[in-house]
Write a protein that holds these residues in place. Structure first.
Motif, short mmCIF file in Angstrom:
data_model
loop_
_atom_site.label_atom_id
_atom_site.label_comp_id
_atom_site.label_asym_id
_atom_site.label_seq_id
_atom_site.Cartn_x
_atom_site.Cartn_y
_atom_site.Cartn_z
N SER A 117 5.11 1.55 6.64
CA SER A 117 4.57 2.26 5.64
C SER A 117 3.53 1.24 4.67
O SER A 117 2.80 1.59 4.01
CB SER A 117 5.62 2.97 4.68
N PRO B 231 0.67 -0.92 3.96
CA PRO B 231 -0.75 -1.10 4.62
C PRO B 231 -1.03 -2.37 5.34
O PRO B 231 -0.84 -3.40 4.68
CB PRO B 231 -1.91 -0.93 3.51
N ALA B 232 -1.39 -2.42 6.43
CA ALA B 232 -1.62 -3.52 7.36
C ALA B 232 -2.74 -4.70 6.54
O ALA B 232 -2.54 -5.73 6.70
CB ALA B 232 -2.18 -3.32 8.81
N GLY B 233 -3.58 -3.85 5.76
CA GLY B 233 -4.51 -5.02 5.27
C GLY B 233 -3.89 -5.63 4.23
O GLY B 233 -4.68 -6.77 3.97
N GLN B 234 -2.88 -5.31 3.53
CA GLN B 234 -2.14 -6.32 2.73
C GLN B 234 -1.77 -7.68 3.30
O GLN B 234 -2.06 -8.59 2.82
CB GLN B 234 -1.01 -5.57 2.17
N GLN C 73 6.82 -4.78 -1.45
CA GLN C 73 6.11 -3.17 -1.02
C GLN C 73 7.04 -2.61 -0.27
O GLN C 73 7.04 -1.13 -0.64
CB GLN C 73 4.82 -3.59 -0.59
#
Length: 235
Positions: A125, A127-130, A152
């Protein structure tokens, strides 16, 4: 009021208090082991390596498919049999597994499978961008986990973790069948001695209710803590 409690408990108050402390210790240590196994299992299930992913998948599938009582008996007596065979082969004296240690290991092993799925879903859950941004900033893998991923994922994992913690807490009652003097065992012993089983089982139920109420307050605090700065969705 104190006289009423003393006469009502018929001198078994200290026994119930010891059983309560035993239950709390058992639950907390099993929780710690479950969390550790859950994090390891989740990382293994999300790994690209089949050598890690397949055993983790078998672990969660088998454990969640078999009733807790059966697993507790199976793990406890299997460990004792294996230990007996080992001591006999090495010529050592007989060693009996401590029920408390066995309870912590079995409950931790069982609920580690449930926590694995909690953490796996929570990790997915985030976000991969983080994580990509953390990598771009030059953070190491350990730093990415501690500073970016873990804070997170806990926001997503806490509802499931809290539910499984409450189930784990109640499952400590099953460990009484292997000889552990927990709250349920203490209530049963007091009830059998006084022929007032209903009273002491009701007291045990109230103690569990108190522990779960305090747990819920702590879980609500943690949810607010990990949701700090996150805008809540409109209902």
């Amino acid at each position: 009021m104190n006289d009423l409690l003393t006469s009502g408990l018929q001198g078994f108050g200290p026994l119930l208090a010891e059983g309560t402390w035993m239950t709390v210790k058992l639950a907390l240590l099993a929780l710690a082991l479950s969390l550790l196994l859950g994090l390891i299992g989740a990382c293994a299930k999300l790994s690209r390596s089949a050598l890690l992913r397949i055993p983790a998948t078998l672990y969660t599938t088998l454990i969640r498919s078999v009733p807790d009582l059966v697993l507790i008996l199976l793990l406890f007596y299997s460990l004792q049999i294996w230990l007996n065979d080992l001591t006999e082969a090495l010529g050592w004296d007989y060693v009996e597994i401590d029920p408390f240690s066995a309870g912590v290991l079995t409950l931790g092993f069982i609920y580690g499978a449930y926590f694995t799925e909690n953490f796996r879903g929570a990790i997915l859950s985030v976000p991969a961008g983080q994580l990509e941004a953390a990598t771009a900033y030059g953070l190491s893998r350990a730093q990415r986990f501690a500073l970016v991923l873990f804070p997170q994922l806990m926001r997503f994992a806490l509802p499931g973790l809290g539910n499984n913690w409450l189930v784990l807490l109640k499952s400590t009652a099953l460990v009484s069948i292997i000889g552990l003097a927990d709250l349920v065992k203490a209530a049963q012993n007091a009830g059998k001695t006084t022929n007032d089983m209903l009273l002491f089982l009701c007291i045990a139920g109230l103690v569990y209710l108190l522990i779960t109420t305090l747990s819920n307050r702590l879980l609500n605090y943690l949810q607010r803590r990990y949701n700090t700065g996150v805008k809540e969705l409109a209902r």
